[in-house]
Design an enzyme around this catalytic site. Sequence first.
Site, PDB file in Angstrom:
ATOM      1  CE1 TYR A 130      -2.889  -3.185   0.246  1.00  0.00           C
ATOM      2  CE2 TYR A 130      -4.279  -1.396  -0.437  1.00  0.00           C
ATOM      3  CZ  TYR A 130      -4.121  -2.724  -0.279  1.00  0.00           C
ATOM      4  OH  TYR A 130      -4.929  -3.609  -0.539  1.00  0.00           O
ATOM      5  CE  LYS A 183       3.995 -16.204  -6.368  1.00  0.00           C
ATOM      6  NZ  LYS A 183       3.411 -17.172  -7.161  1.00  0.00           N
ATOM      7  CG  ASP A 216       0.384 -18.808  -7.119  1.00  0.00           C
ATOM      8  OD1 ASP A 216       0.681 -18.911  -5.813  1.00  0.00           O
ATOM      9  OD2 ASP A 216       1.119 -19.143  -8.045  1.00  0.00           O
ATOM     10  CG  ASP A 240      -7.721  -5.123  -0.634  1.00  0.00           C
ATOM     11  OD1 ASP A 240      -9.001  -5.231   0.136  1.00  0.00           O
ATOM     12  OD2 ASP A 240      -7.507  -4.266  -1.181  1.00  0.00           O
ATOM     13  CG  ASP A 244     -13.130  -7.863  -2.254  1.00  0.00           C
ATOM     14  OD1 ASP A 244     -13.199  -7.336  -0.897  1.00  0.00           O
ATOM     15  OD2 ASP A 244     -12.980  -6.988  -3.106  1.00  0.00           O
TER      16      ASP A 244
END
Length: 354
Positions: A130, A183, A216, A240, A244
């Site tokens: 961010y 990751k 992923d 984030d 969702d």
Amino acid sequence: MDIVIIPGDGIGPETMQVSVELLQKADAMFGLGLNMTHEIAGHDSLRLHGATVTQRLLDQVKAADGLLLGPMATYDFKDEAKGEINPSKFFRKNLDLYANIRPAKTYTGIKTLTGPFDLVVVRENTEGFYADRNMALGHSEILVTDDVAISMRRITRVCCERIARSAFELARLRQKRLTLVHKANVLRITDGLFLQACADVGQDFPDVAVDDFIVDAMMAHVVRAPEKFDVIVTTNMFGDILSDLTAELSGSLGLGGSLNAGAHHAMGQAAHGSAPDIAGRNIANPFSQVLSAAMLLAWHASRRDKPHFWAASQAMEKAVSDCVAAGECTRDIGGQLGTRETGQALCRRLQSAA
Ligand code: NAD
């Protein structure tokens, strides 16, 4: 409890109106002693005060017990020099709201792509990718030439440890299972640090079972079998996106409650955005904002040891489940009601949920 109420942009005033009415009802039923102060941020504040948020508003929120923030038209706010500050960032950063707690669960009455599940995404909220909040001064997106841009991701041990602790504590209250999402196969140093910090904190929680997935692959796993997950902890951007997805898997983005919490402050804010495509049409789903308000009451209950706030929070959640089960909801989750009418149904259900 002193709560600052900010409706926000787009569908915010419609969904916040429902939340306020339900809070008033809960206040009367459970004797909460709520003192709600109504303020503005975003486009309204930009027009009136020349800035989307102000220092005066921040001071007011700091003095209160909690903030209920509506969705903000973040994408419209591009130039801080013109007062276009991202209000979500402003509060998350200035109140150090490091833990974004985003539950997602299926409801009887809503058809989903998966079987039943009940999980919580715990997302780090103060650093990561961010760009507008991970530097003390300046911005971590840089335009090197017109054709070359760099985005930097900040990961610190202290932020990883505190979000890991929040997640382990939550897992301990639930099914004692925690999944780390990362990751580290590519982002070896930064996500390596995240994994190490989680492992270190995990020493204090030997009763919590831990596994981990690369982000992923996690998208496939959570779509394939969301019921396998209990609490999931991850860094800011991954959280984030993942939250969702899990909200949508539960039936709709409009169902995702969300709490942004720090050591001293908390902000309930719906997981979705300002949805300009449906604003002002009385069709927005108010449940996400309502569930975020319920989470704010629960946070206050645990912090101040106030069981009647916990009872009120539980009753608000049950009112949502009961409305969904009865089809008293908006079109995005298969109902026929408008936003206002859903709010009226919620108030009726709350009366019988207590
Ligand atoms: P969005 O979440 O606003 O909307 C995505 C889709 O979901 C749209 O089709 C919308 O109609 C639908 N939707 C969202 N909330 C709904 C609800 N309660 N009921 C029914 N349908 C709902 O995402 P977007 O369109 O990409 O973003 C719009 C604005 O919101 C942008 O300015 C963005 O930056 C901002 N945003 C703010 C927040 C926040 O304040 N926390 C979060 C995400 C996006």
